[in-house]
Design a protein around this motif. Structure first.
Motif, PDB file in Angstrom:
ATOM      1  N   PHE A  69       0.595  -0.971  -0.342  1.00 30.43           N
ATOM      2  CA  PHE A  69       0.237  -0.166  -0.506  1.00 30.43           C
ATOM      3  C   PHE A  69       0.638   1.139  -0.232  1.00 30.43           C
ATOM      4  O   PHE A  69       0.627   2.413  -0.200  1.00 30.43           O
ATOM      5  CB  PHE A  69      -1.188  -0.134   1.633  1.00 30.43           C
ATOM      6  CG  PHE A  69      -2.113  -1.074   1.402  1.00 30.43           C
ATOM      7  CD1 PHE A  69      -1.960  -2.347  -0.066  1.00 30.43           C
ATOM      8  CD2 PHE A  69      -2.522  -1.301   1.966  1.00 30.43           C
ATOM      9  CE1 PHE A  69      -3.047  -3.055   0.675  1.00 30.43           C
ATOM     10  CE2 PHE A  69      -2.958  -2.549   2.662  1.00 30.43           C
ATOM     11  CZ  PHE A  69      -3.640  -3.271   1.921  1.00 30.43           C
ATOM     12  N   PHE A  70       2.465   0.926   0.217  1.00 30.23           N
ATOM     13  CA  PHE A  70       2.829   2.127   0.704  1.00 30.23           C
ATOM     14  C   PHE A  70       3.248   2.809  -1.212  1.00 30.23           C
ATOM     15  O   PHE A  70       3.367   3.757  -1.792  1.00 30.23           O
ATOM     16  CB  PHE A  70       3.925   1.468   1.397  1.00 30.23           C
ATOM     17  CG  PHE A  70       4.262   2.064   2.880  1.00 30.23           C
ATOM     18  CD1 PHE A  70       3.890   3.713   3.031  1.00 30.23           C
ATOM     19  CD2 PHE A  70       3.649   0.913   3.586  1.00 30.23           C
ATOM     20  CE1 PHE A  70       3.588   3.516   4.932  1.00 30.23           C
ATOM     21  CE2 PHE A  70       2.898   0.905   4.844  1.00 30.23           C
ATOM     22  CZ  PHE A  70       3.845   2.391   5.572  1.00 30.23           C
ATOM     23  N   ARG A  71       3.519   1.663  -1.746  1.00 30.87           N
ATOM     24  CA  ARG A  71       4.260   1.524  -3.058  1.00 30.87           C
ATOM     25  C   ARG A  71       2.748   2.692  -3.891  1.00 30.87           C
ATOM     26  O   ARG A  71       2.839   3.157  -5.080  1.00 30.87           O
ATOM     27  CB  ARG A  71       4.840   0.663  -3.364  1.00 30.87           C
ATOM     28  CG  ARG A  71       6.405   0.011  -3.111  1.00 30.87           C
ATOM     29  CD  ARG A  71       6.929  -1.186  -4.110  1.00 30.87           C
ATOM     30  NE  ARG A  71       6.370  -2.104  -4.531  1.00 30.87           N
ATOM     31  CZ  ARG A  71       6.004  -3.093  -3.465  1.00 30.87           C
ATOM     32  NH1 ARG A  71       6.696  -2.896  -2.312  1.00 30.87           N
ATOM     33  NH2 ARG A  71       5.004  -3.886  -3.481  1.00 30.87           N
ATOM     34  N   ASP A  72       1.694   1.596  -3.783  1.00 27.55           N
ATOM     35  CA  ASP A  72       0.522   1.712  -4.333  1.00 27.55           C
ATOM     36  C   ASP A  72      -0.637   1.263  -3.201  1.00 27.55           C
ATOM     37  O   ASP A  72      -1.709   1.258  -3.620  1.00 27.55           O
ATOM     38  CB  ASP A  72       0.278   0.708  -5.557  1.00 27.55           C
ATOM     39  CG  ASP A  72      -0.900   0.680  -6.444  1.00 27.55           C
ATOM     40  OD1 ASP A  72      -1.628   1.582  -6.003  1.00 27.55           O
ATOM     41  OD2 ASP A  72      -1.413  -1.012  -6.948  1.00 27.55           O
ATOM     42  N   PRO A  73      -1.601   2.889  -3.587  1.00 25.19           N
ATOM     43  CA  PRO A  73      -2.044   3.022  -2.489  1.00 25.19           C
ATOM     44  C   PRO A  73      -3.345   3.016  -2.906  1.00 25.19           C
ATOM     45  O   PRO A  73      -3.980   2.509  -1.919  1.00 25.19           O
ATOM     46  CB  PRO A  73      -2.129   5.118  -2.184  1.00 25.19           C
ATOM     47  CG  PRO A  73      -0.858   5.339  -2.469  1.00 25.19           C
ATOM     48  CD  PRO A  73      -0.641   4.252  -3.430  1.00 25.19           C
ATOM     49  N   HIS A  74      -3.288   2.468  -4.361  1.00 30.79           N
ATOM     50  CA  HIS A  74      -5.057   2.333  -4.526  1.00 30.79           C
ATOM     51  C   HIS A  74      -4.819   0.994  -4.474  1.00 30.79           C
ATOM     52  O   HIS A  74      -6.219   0.437  -4.707  1.00 30.79           O
ATOM     53  CB  HIS A  74      -4.661   2.483  -6.808  1.00 30.79           C
ATOM     54  CG  HIS A  74      -5.957   2.223  -7.493  1.00 30.79           C
ATOM     55  ND1 HIS A  74      -7.057   2.503  -7.436  1.00 30.79           N
ATOM     56  CD2 HIS A  74      -6.066   0.744  -7.873  1.00 30.79           C
ATOM     57  CE1 HIS A  74      -7.949   1.516  -7.548  1.00 30.79           C
ATOM     58  NE2 HIS A  74      -7.707   0.399  -8.111  1.00 30.79           N
ATOM     59  N   GLN A  75      -3.945  -0.155  -4.191  1.00 31.63           N
ATOM     60  CA  GLN A  75      -4.022  -1.217  -3.298  1.00 31.63           C
ATOM     61  C   GLN A  75      -4.459  -1.336  -2.509  1.00 31.63           C
ATOM     62  O   GLN A  75      -5.820  -2.770  -2.629  1.00 31.63           O
ATOM     63  CB  GLN A  75      -2.684  -2.471  -4.356  1.00 31.63           C
ATOM     64  CG  GLN A  75      -2.284  -3.606  -3.845  1.00 31.63           C
ATOM     65  CD  GLN A  75      -3.566  -4.157  -4.428  1.00 31.63           C
ATOM     66  OE1 GLN A  75      -3.231  -3.652  -5.370  1.00 31.63           O
ATOM     67  NE2 GLN A  75      -3.341  -5.701  -4.353  1.00 31.63           N
TER      68      GLN A  75
END
Length: 104
Positions: A62-68
């Motif tokens: 989630f830190f790299r890709d908040p949309h995840q």
């Protein structure tokens, strides 16, 4: 005889702790303005108490890709639903425990 067993257990625990800083590492690498080593360490402490290693790996994405996070939250998959409940509890605990921590 007990001494070698104790040494082995301590070494195993230290090795696991050294490599398991999953949330802390993701937090430190994030581009979020509030991220700092003290806060990221605090969040990791809460993660170690509330999330499994597998949960931490997923949460770190989630830190790299908040949309995840949104994808997981809206998923119909029952394991994602269970994870999301644990993750929400982790987030609330981290906010409560870490909000008063000094920042570096």
């Amino acid at each position: 005889m007990i001494r070698p067993v104790i040494v082995a257990v301590v070494l195993a625990m230290a090795a696991t702790a050294a490599q398991a800083r999953i949330i802390e590492n993701a937090c430190n690498r994030s581009d979020r303005s509030a991220a700092n080593p003290a806060l990221c360490n605090c969040i990791q402490q809460v993660a170690d108490l509330t999330l499994s290693r597998q949960d931490q790996k997923l949460a770190a994405t989630f830190f790299r890709d908040p949309h995840q996070a949104q994808v997981i939250r809206q998923s119909d998959n029952s394991s994602h639903e269970s994870f999301w409940k644990r993750y929400k509890a982790f987030g609330a605990n981290a906010k409560s425990y870490c909000s008063g921590r000094p920042v570096s």
